[in-house]
Design an enzyme around this catalytic site. Sequence first.
Site, PDB file in Angstrom:
ATOM      1  N   HIS A  87       0.748  -1.187   0.281  1.00 45.61           N
ATOM      2  CA  HIS A  87      -0.107  -0.011   0.377  1.00 45.61           C
ATOM      3  C   HIS A  87       1.042   1.614  -0.041  1.00 45.61           C
ATOM      4  O   HIS A  87       1.884   0.703   0.832  1.00 45.61           O
ATOM      5  CB  HIS A  87      -0.886   0.509   1.411  1.00 45.61           C
ATOM      6  CG  HIS A  87      -1.823   1.353   1.555  1.00 45.61           C
ATOM      7  ND1 HIS A  87      -2.280   1.750   0.112  1.00 45.61           N
ATOM      8  CD2 HIS A  87      -1.897   2.159   2.667  1.00 45.61           C
ATOM      9  CE1 HIS A  87      -3.174   3.200   0.463  1.00 45.61           C
ATOM     10  NE2 HIS A  87      -3.028   2.685   1.607  1.00 45.61           N
ATOM     11  N   GLU A 174     -12.696   3.430   0.396  1.00 45.17           N
ATOM     12  CA  GLU A 174     -12.112   3.130   2.151  1.00 45.17           C
ATOM     13  C   GLU A 174     -13.887   3.743   3.082  1.00 45.17           C
ATOM     14  O   GLU A 174     -14.594   3.264   3.521  1.00 45.17           O
ATOM     15  CB  GLU A 174     -11.200   2.155   2.253  1.00 45.17           C
ATOM     16  CG  GLU A 174     -10.494   1.536   2.836  1.00 45.17           C
ATOM     17  CD  GLU A 174      -8.611   1.416   2.359  1.00 45.17           C
ATOM     18  OE1 GLU A 174      -8.252   0.518   2.734  1.00 45.17           O
ATOM     19  OE2 GLU A 174      -8.834   2.411   3.656  1.00 45.17           O
ATOM     20  N   GLU A 210     -29.886  -8.835   2.608  1.00 45.41           N
ATOM     21  CA  GLU A 210     -30.450  -9.346   0.925  1.00 45.41           C
ATOM     22  C   GLU A 210     -28.951  -7.765   0.278  1.00 45.41           C
ATOM     23  O   GLU A 210     -28.867  -7.847  -1.466  1.00 45.41           O
ATOM     24  CB  GLU A 210     -31.691  -8.653   0.355  1.00 45.41           C
ATOM     25  CG  GLU A 210     -32.247  -9.623   0.807  1.00 45.41           C
ATOM     26  CD  GLU A 210     -34.283  -9.227   0.578  1.00 45.41           C
ATOM     27  OE1 GLU A 210     -34.348  -8.625  -1.013  1.00 45.41           O
ATOM     28  OE2 GLU A 210     -34.544  -9.602   0.806  1.00 45.41           O
ATOM     29  N   SER A 231     -36.749  -7.324 -10.149  1.00 45.77           N
ATOM     30  CA  SER A 231     -37.900  -7.391 -10.710  1.00 45.77           C
ATOM     31  C   SER A 231     -37.911  -5.966 -11.243  1.00 45.77           C
ATOM     32  O   SER A 231     -36.749  -4.931 -11.362  1.00 45.77           O
ATOM     33  CB  SER A 231     -38.426  -6.869  -9.886  1.00 45.77           C
ATOM     34  OG  SER A 231     -38.759  -6.173  -8.953  1.00 45.77           O
TER      35      SER A 231
END
Length: 319
Positions: A87, A174, A210, A231
């Site tokens: 990093h 982040e 979910e 949907s």
Amino acid sequence: MIGFGSQGHAHALNLKESGVHVIIGLYKGSKSIPVAKAQGFDVFETAEAVQKADVIMIAAPDTKQPALYKKDIAPNLKPGKTLVFSHGFSIHFKTVVPPKNINVIMVAPKGPGHTVRRQYQEGKGVPTLIAIYQNPGKDAKKIALAWAKGIGGARAGVLETSFKEETETDLFGEQAVLCGGASALVQAGYETLVEAGYSPEMAYFECLHELKLICDMMNESGISGMRFSISETAKWGDITVGPKVIDAGVKKRMKSALKDIQNGKFAKEWVREYETGYKKYNALLKKGEQHPIEKTGAKLRSMMPWMKKRDIKGAQAAY
């Protein structure tokens, strides 16, 4: 390998199994010493490991790297050695300033260490970023590519970036989206439903449980692919109500957060938080653990036998 945590153990084991001679550097008394030895590594105190190695990865937390570097690494660097980071924080914000006569590179798999390890064992890999900060030896990119290949990254793909770009985009993601943004959105949604009189269980299912289904579809097929799978009612709510909740004001505050990253304000505040004993950090984490969604979630997850229960804190402590 200086450190044997999540990324450190994955890089070390993958490189070892790719035929690279890897040694581990740890401070005296480290709990990781017996773990590393059990994996078949020679373990030395950090300073001695730096003396012995040609290529050295600092796999310690960002806030601990400056003191570690100053005490054990800098005095033992010699021309021709290569310093590796997973990093860019310490180099980009100059909390670590290496001498000009060594290569400085980054090899950053885009996944946690345990995923890097598991994918390698399965004959696969995690897409990996490389960056070159200093190249006095004229072989820095070659070493970065070899390292990326050794940990399995080349099986998926290797992309070149810069320390600046990796650091600033990683911190922004982040804070604004992946961790901070998602956590705050879930908690706010949960609170909105509960405060309106709906059961905590229903609020948990709709605002947290979910979320994985949607994220998995986005991860596999993009946002458009996710929309194809839901949907028409869900799609209509997505494209008409979503932008009202995550509106121009949110984007404005995201830009402000990005500016604080770019100008170094966030880095200075984070380093100061570490130097003063993590007081605010620990208080905010404890507050988060006490949020009602955690109790509701623990109860509901116990009712889901298909869901793999993982002691993430325990697994991390093992390294």
